[in-house]
Scaffold this active site. Structure first.
Site, PDB file in Angstrom:
ATOM      1  N   SER A 176       0.911  -1.044   0.014  1.00 29.92           N
ATOM      2  CA  SER A 176      -0.034  -0.103  -0.076  1.00 29.92           C
ATOM      3  C   SER A 176       0.835   1.261   0.058  1.00 29.92           C
ATOM      4  CB  SER A 176      -1.006  -0.094   1.302  1.00 29.92           C
ATOM      5  OG  SER A 176      -0.217   0.018   2.275  1.00 29.92           O
ATOM      6  N   HIS A 227       1.431   3.923   7.062  1.00 26.43           N
ATOM      7  CA  HIS A 227       0.767   4.880   6.095  1.00 26.43           C
ATOM      8  C   HIS A 227       1.209   6.261   6.416  1.00 26.43           C
ATOM      9  CE1 HIS A 227      -2.741   2.180   4.466  1.00 26.43           C
ATOM     10  NE2 HIS A 227      -1.651   1.804   4.015  1.00 26.43           N
ATOM     11  N   ASP A 265      -7.891   6.148   4.853  1.00 23.13           N
ATOM     12  CA  ASP A 265      -7.974   4.916   5.632  1.00 23.13           C
ATOM     13  C   ASP A 265      -8.995   5.000   6.507  1.00 23.13           C
ATOM     14  OD1 ASP A 265      -5.486   4.102   4.663  1.00 23.13           O
ATOM     15  OD2 ASP A 265      -4.268   4.696   6.377  1.00 23.13           O
TER      16      ASP A 265
END
Lengths: 179, 179
Positions: B56, B96, B122
């Site tokens: 990701s 992230h 998210d």
């Protein structure tokens, strides 16, 4: 006598230590470099609406719209230990409810070898400019800054702020019509 | 060195030598544990080194890359930083980038994250009803990067037999290897 296993083991261990040493040299040769540079940011069109934020609280929040010009040359930031630049344009401002708000409006990934001379005119933002409440209308000081996160081949992950930010203010009235 | 000579070696060891080997094996295990716990103290993070498990954050981080984290409470969270956080109901921490951040004057902070390679933020990954992350969700912030090295742990986790084989070989080698 040395068996095949022993020979393989020592070759592997030697290769790994050489690789580790070279990686460390690569890291140490670039860790003290200065990665700041100048950018030129301008806003073109700025307006603010008051609409329900269905992605979050469903309450009516301020939603800013803006288009911007961006001009910079990042070619000289790349060296043998820069795999990728992650550029992001941040809007930073203060509201009565929050002392510090930071919203990323736009980002871009530049890999080494790709074009790093940027000259955008009248760009739309990539993400919505939602405020956490109603702090955008007639806000006098929103600062736009371009920053980049340097992704190395191996090493530190610094976040660098460009010099040359742009401040603007939002209108005192909400736009109610469709854009 | 074939199997018979290996067992010959063990047979020829007396009690004293055997205990010495066991002790040096314990020494290796405990020093590894000490380094890990020491890193936890120095970095302030409960897991100072993490392996990237998903794509990701591509093209910055690929599966199997290693990240070094710090988590100093006095360092503020800012937009553009790469944070590693835990979400209730998920065992595996997520790596992230911070996309939006709102900080109140009593320095309580809430922020939203997004993976570079994901097209949406998210909120869908957080616990049901959770809109923001706070400081207590953070495991650490990515400070250093080393490619590929974590591939070994991914292999070990995906093929448990391989893990036990490696552990058995290492254990046997340390116990039987005579100085």
């Amino acid at each position: 006598m040395h068996s095949v296993l022993q020979r393989g083991n020592s070759i592997l261990a030697y290769a790994l230590s050489v690789l580790a040493f070279l990686t460390f040299c690569c890291f140490i040769s670039t860790v003290f470099l200065n990665y700041t540079t100048n950018t030129d940011i301008k806003t073109v069109k700025v307006l603010v609406k008051n609409v329900p934020d269905y992605s979050a609280s469903r309450e009516k929040n301020d939603l800013g719209f803006l288009t911007f010009d961006l001009k910079t040359d990042l070619t000289h930031l790349f060296n043998w230990n820069v795999k990728q630049l992650f550029l992001y344009l941040t809007a930073e401002y203060t509201t009565p409810s929050n002392e510090l708000n930071q919203v990323v409006l736009w980002d871009k990934i530049i890999l080494r070898g790709e074009n790093a001379v940027l000259d955008f005119k009248n760009m739309n933002t990539k993400y919505y400019f939602w405020d956490d409440g109603n702090g955008l209308k007639s806000n006098k000081n929103i600062t736009l800054t371009l920053s980049w996160n340097i992704i190395p081949n191996a090493g530190l992950l610094p976040n660098v702020f460009a010099t040359g930010s742009h401040s603007f203010k939002f209108p005192v009235e909400y736009t109610t019509s469709r854009m | 060195m074939d199997i018979a000579t290996v067992f010959d070696d063990v047979k020829r060891m007396n009690k004293r030598q055997f205990f010495y080997q066991v002790l040096s094996f314990g020494m290796i295990v405990s020093s590894a544990l000490m380094i890990w716990k020491g890193l936890m103290v120095v970095t302030g993070s409960e897991s100072p080194i993490v392996v990237v498990l998903s794509g990701s954050m591509e093209p910055a981080f690929h599966r199997g890359d290693l990240l070094f984290l710090t988590n100093y409470p006095e360092e503020p969270v800012r937009v553009g930083e790469i944070v590693v956080f835990k979400v209730e109901g998920r065992d595996i921490p997520i790596v992230h980038r911070v996309l939006k951040l709102h900080e109140k004057d009593n320095s309580t902070v809430k922020f939203l994250t997004k993976g570079d390679n994901n097209s949406v933020d998210d909120r869908g990954l957080y616990a049901p009803g959770q809109l923001w992350l706070t400081k207590k969700d953070i495991v650490g912030r990515a400070r250093g990067f080393l490619p590929y090295v974590g591939m070994v742990t991914i292999l070990m986790n995906e093929y448990p037999k391989f893990k036990y084989a490696v552990l058995a070989c290492l254990g046997l080698y340390v116990l039987m290897h005579r100085e």
